[in-house]
Design an enzyme around this catalytic site. Structure first.
Site, short mmCIF file in Angstrom:
data_model
loop_
_atom_site.label_atom_id
_atom_site.label_comp_id
_atom_site.label_asym_id
_atom_site.label_seq_id
_atom_site.Cartn_x
_atom_site.Cartn_y
_atom_site.Cartn_z
N THR A 43 40.56 39.77 36.96
CA THR A 43 40.70 39.00 38.07
C THR A 43 39.06 38.17 38.42
OG1 THR A 43 41.98 40.75 39.17
CG2 THR A 43 40.94 39.28 40.88
N LYS A 53 33.64 30.84 43.66
CA LYS A 53 32.36 30.46 43.84
C LYS A 53 32.01 29.00 43.26
CE LYS A 53 32.59 33.77 45.90
NZ LYS A 53 33.62 34.89 45.71
N ALA A 120 50.03 47.48 28.06
CA ALA A 120 49.92 48.95 27.85
C ALA A 120 51.02 49.55 28.79
CB ALA A 120 48.42 49.38 28.27
N ILE A 194 38.57 36.66 51.27
CA ILE A 194 39.37 35.32 50.85
C ILE A 194 39.74 34.35 51.77
CG2 ILE A 194 41.43 34.54 49.55
CD1 ILE A 194 41.27 37.32 48.11
N GLU A 213 44.27 35.95 62.20
CA GLU A 213 43.92 37.19 62.05
C GLU A 213 44.47 38.19 63.04
OE1 GLU A 213 41.82 38.90 59.97
OE2 GLU A 213 42.07 40.58 61.26
N ALA A 277 46.16 36.12 52.59
CA ALA A 277 44.82 36.92 52.30
C ALA A 277 44.91 38.06 53.07
CB ALA A 277 43.85 36.00 52.35
N HIS A 451 5.57 32.64 48.77
CA HIS A 451 5.64 31.43 49.78
C HIS A 451 5.90 30.30 49.22
CE1 HIS A 451 5.09 29.53 53.77
NE2 HIS A 451 4.11 28.96 52.96
P1 FAD Z 1 40.41 43.45 37.41
O1 FAD Z 1 39.32 42.40 37.18
O2 FAD Z 1 41.64 43.31 38.23
O3 FAD Z 1 40.91 43.64 35.90
C1 FAD Z 1 42.05 44.21 35.57
C2 FAD Z 1 42.62 44.10 34.31
O4 FAD Z 1 43.55 44.72 33.69
C3 FAD Z 1 43.35 42.65 34.45
O5 FAD Z 1 42.82 41.55 33.49
C4 FAD Z 1 44.96 42.95 33.91
O6 FAD Z 1 45.47 41.82 33.33
C5 FAD Z 1 44.61 44.15 33.10
N1 FAD Z 1 45.79 45.11 33.25
C6 FAD Z 1 46.45 45.45 34.12
N2 FAD Z 1 47.38 46.18 33.83
C7 FAD Z 1 47.61 46.24 32.40
C8 FAD Z 1 48.32 47.01 31.65
N3 FAD Z 1 49.30 47.69 31.85
N4 FAD Z 1 48.05 46.58 30.20
C9 FAD Z 1 47.04 45.89 30.01
N5 FAD Z 1 46.20 45.20 30.88
C10 FAD Z 1 46.31 45.36 32.10
N6 FAD Z 1 34.32 40.87 43.95
C11 FAD Z 1 32.88 40.55 43.95
O7 FAD Z 1 32.21 41.46 43.58
N7 FAD Z 1 32.14 39.56 44.44
C12 FAD Z 1 32.76 38.16 44.62
O8 FAD Z 1 32.46 37.13 45.09
C13 FAD Z 1 34.28 38.39 44.54
N8 FAD Z 1 35.27 37.31 44.66
C14 FAD Z 1 36.61 37.55 44.64
C15 FAD Z 1 37.26 36.20 44.96
C16 FAD Z 1 38.79 36.57 44.83
C17 FAD Z 1 39.56 35.26 44.93
C18 FAD Z 1 39.21 37.64 44.47
C19 FAD Z 1 40.96 37.88 44.46
C20 FAD Z 1 38.63 38.85 44.26
C21 FAD Z 1 37.30 38.79 44.20
N9 FAD Z 1 36.44 39.78 44.02
C22 FAD Z 1 35.16 39.53 44.28
C23 FAD Z 1 36.93 41.06 43.64
C24 FAD Z 1 36.75 41.46 41.96
O9 FAD Z 1 37.48 40.34 41.52
C25 FAD Z 1 37.39 42.62 41.72
O10 FAD Z 1 36.74 43.73 42.52
C26 FAD Z 1 36.98 42.79 40.23
O11 FAD Z 1 37.80 42.02 39.55
C27 FAD Z 1 37.62 44.25 39.85
O12 FAD Z 1 37.47 44.61 38.58
P2 FAD Z 1 38.45 45.70 37.69
O13 FAD Z 1 38.03 45.59 36.42
O14 FAD Z 1 38.62 47.04 38.45
O15 FAD Z 1 39.91 44.85 37.61
P1 NAD Z 2 40.18 41.55 53.28
O1 NAD Z 2 40.42 43.12 53.40
O2 NAD Z 2 38.74 41.08 53.14
O3 NAD Z 2 40.57 41.01 54.67
C1 NAD Z 2 41.97 41.01 54.92
C2 NAD Z 2 42.21 40.64 56.40
O4 NAD Z 2 43.29 40.38 56.79
C3 NAD Z 2 41.37 41.56 57.53
O5 NAD Z 2 40.57 40.88 58.41
C4 NAD Z 2 42.76 42.14 58.21
O6 NAD Z 2 42.50 42.53 59.34
C5 NAD Z 2 43.62 40.72 58.11
N1 NAD Z 2 45.13 41.19 58.08
C6 NAD Z 2 45.80 42.35 57.46
N2 NAD Z 2 47.09 42.31 57.84
C7 NAD Z 2 47.29 41.04 58.66
C8 NAD Z 2 48.37 40.31 59.15
N3 NAD Z 2 49.69 40.96 58.93
N4 NAD Z 2 48.29 39.39 59.68
C9 NAD Z 2 47.20 39.07 60.03
N5 NAD Z 2 45.82 39.39 59.47
C10 NAD Z 2 46.14 40.38 58.59
O7 NAD Z 2 41.00 41.15 52.21
P2 NAD Z 2 41.10 39.71 51.30
O8 NAD Z 2 40.31 38.79 51.93
O9 NAD Z 2 42.72 39.76 50.98
O10 NAD Z 2 40.29 40.23 50.01
C11 NAD Z 2 40.91 41.46 49.14
C12 NAD Z 2 39.51 41.75 48.69
O11 NAD Z 2 38.98 41.20 47.39
C13 NAD Z 2 38.25 42.26 49.46
O12 NAD Z 2 38.57 43.33 50.38
C14 NAD Z 2 37.18 42.39 48.54
O13 NAD Z 2 37.41 43.58 48.06
C15 NAD Z 2 37.79 41.24 47.39
N6 NAD Z 2 36.93 40.11 47.51
C16 NAD Z 2 35.66 40.17 47.57
C17 NAD Z 2 34.86 38.87 47.83
C18 NAD Z 2 33.35 38.93 47.54
O14 NAD Z 2 32.86 39.96 47.21
N7 NAD Z 2 32.82 37.88 48.09
C19 NAD Z 2 35.62 37.71 47.86
C20 NAD Z 2 37.03 37.75 47.85
C21 NAD Z 2 37.71 38.95 47.63
#
Ligand code: FAD
Ligand code: NAD
Length: 472
Positions: A43, A53, A120, A194, A213, A277, A451
């Protein structure tokens, strides 16, 4: 079925948790197989941290030019109205993703990790079948892999609203990060990470954005002082905010969504697209995990402070293990497991896992907020330094915000940091280090900070908690 592949460590999932575990294990000489069904980098690199970003950067540049074109700049810069070549924008973003995911593939190869492309399916705690990509959920001719240690790193997926499933005009962050064209209007459900990161992107690129929200404030995971400058910025950008509002479903005719504001009649919020989101959920279904009978916390696999599941030889890391779902946490857990499989004694007991929200301005936290410290019964000192008094912040036009430190009153041990402001995400390193190294206010306050930098606000916050701040 071909003869099974045998290995010491088998990792399911090539996201930041899985690929970091694989590289670290291989560094330590552990024979390692990594199975990935979609794309290395998971992800984070493909549809999360990195592309989001990249899009935030594009939107910031575009928005700045728009302001200059409107004559709305004290900097003396005048510009023509900018145009967005969306195809070029997306290809720039995708090139960054390709470079990083290609880099991961190269590192795995260089470390002699065997990467198996496919989905898997767990047979038992020491056996996994991998179906070729494209055959997810179908019986094919799978490759069987046997292992001594099984590491589950399958990540998470977006939560759908049952009455408004993904598809058509209802999109998740994945589609929002690769739009074929920008909609005229976007309704976003959820004012969390998000919703606000991508909502700001779309708004700065000229889309009419409304955020709905359920709770009474934005970014409810952060304290209200921190989110106030973000709220002000969203309002000045013209983002519509609908707090304490419930989404009821798509409107008839599909022009938008039906919402229920507090103490008012239901109404329709017009929107060409709807980004849902409302959180992410651990990916623990559909690949035979239930055959292991692991202790679970809802959909999350329960782990102890060594990332062990309730079954011997089966480990779990990252989003699959629940909150906080952050890439750096997944990576740190991955290293921790790899080192234990290699025979080292390790625990996953970080002093703090910093969190950054890349809104405008950015929000960063590490450790305890004053309220959290208070709730744990610790008497604390606070030091707040406003960015309005920091020279570097002025030169960056980013005086809205502050740095705050929280420390024990008795020993001055720092227990938490918070900041809001443009560019403060980079302070996460200093915050994390001071907590991990058990720094006291005096350690940070008496360190020379270069600074002019935003870092001086970190030093001044510590000095202020000691009653010794110079520039305020
Ligand atoms: P993942 O990154 O989800 O990787 C899991 C992998 O497992 C995937 O590639 C999937 O294809 C694979 N997989 C799943 N099941 C199987 C299977 N059965 N067989 C083979 N492969 C499989 N976090 C931050 O810290 N900073 C951020 O700025 C940030 N921004 C984000 C923005 C968005 C839009 C989103 C959606 C998430 C963001 N996150 C951010 C969260 C971050 O992406 C996740 O916390 C992170 O990727 C988790 O890592 P992971 O290795 O646990 O899982
Ligand atoms: P989030 O948990 O950050 O926010 C979800 C929001 O949706 C909350 O404010 C919640 O109150 C609201 N909500 C829930 N159900 C609702 C409903 N039915 N109607 C209206 N509002 C509702 O979740 P996200 O933004 O989907 O992001 C998912 C996760 O991905 C985050 O928790 C974080 O772990 C990761 N992420 C991290 C970053 C980062 O580190 N900069 C960026 C993006 C995503």
């Amino acid at each position: 079925m071909a003869s099974p592949l045998n290995t010491t460590l088998l990792i399911i999932g090539g996201g930041p948790g899985g690929y970091v575990a694989a590289i670290r294990a291989a560094q330590l000489g552990v024979p390692t197989v990594l199975v990935e069904g979609e794309a290395l980098g998971g992800t984070c690199l493909n549809i999360g941290c990195i592309p989001s970003k990249a899009m935030i950067h594009v939107a910031e540049q575009f928005h700045a030019l728009q302001k200059y074109a409107a004559g709305d700049s004290p900097l003396g810069i005048r510009a023509q109205a900018p145009e967005l070549d969306l195809a070029q924008t997306l290809s720039w973003k995708d090139a960054i993703v390709r470079r990083l995911t290609g880099g991961v593939a190269t590192l795995l190869k260089r470390h002699q990790v065997t990467v198996v492309q496919g989905w898997a399916r767990i047979v038992d705690g020491k056996t996994v079948d991998v179906s070729p990509v494209g055959a997810k959920g179908r019986a094919g001719a799978p490759q069987r892999i046997r292992c001594e240690h099984l590491l589950l790193a399958t990540g998470s997926e977006p939560v759908a609203l049952p009455f408004m499933p993904f598809g058509g005009k209802v999109i998740s962050s994945t589609e929002a990060l690769s739009p074929a064209r920008l909609p005229k209007s976007l309704a976003i459900v959820g004012a969390g990470y998000i919703g606000l990161e991508l909502g700001t992107v779309y708004r700065k690129l000229g889309v009419k954005v409304d955020v709905v929200e359920a709770r009474d404030r934005i970014l409810p995971a952060y304290d209200a002082d921190l989110t106030r400058p973000v709220l002000a910025s969203l309002k000045s950008l013209g983002v519509g905010l609908h707090l304490q509002t419930h989404v009821l479903g798509l409107s008839e005719g599909g022009q938008g969504i039906r919402i229920q504001p507090p103490k008012a009649d239901e109404k329709v919020l017009a929107a060409e697209q709807i980004l849902v989101a409302v959180g992410r959920k651990p990916r623990s279904r559909g690949f035979g995990l239930s055959s292991l009978v692991l202790d679970m916390n809802g959909l999350a696999v329960q782990v102890d402070d060594r990332c062990r599941t309730s079954m011997n030889g089966v480990w779990a890391i990252g989003d699959l293990t629940g909150e906080p779902m952050l890439a750096h946490r997944a990576m740190a857990q991955g290293e921790c497991v790899a080192e234990q499989v290699a025979g080292q004694t390790r625990r996953f007991l970080p002093q703090a896992i910093p969190a950054v929200c890349f809104t405008d301005p950015e929000v960063v936290t590490a450790g305890l907020s004053p309220a959290q410290a208070g709730a744990s019964g610790v008497e604390v000192l606070e030091g707040v330094f406003p960015l309005a008094a920091n020279g570097r912040a002025m030169t960056l036009e980013s005086t809205d915000g502050f740095v705050r430190v929280v420390a024990r009153r008795d020993s001055h041990l720092i227990v938490g940091w918070q900041a809001v402001g443009r560019g403060v995400s980079e302070l996460a390193a200093a915050f994390g280090q001071s907590l991990e190294m058990s720094a006291c206010l005096e350690d940070v306050g008496h360190t020379i900070h270069a600074h002019p930098t935003l870092g001086e606000a970190v030093q001044e916050a510590a000095l202020r908690a000691l009653g010794e701040a110079i520039h305020i």
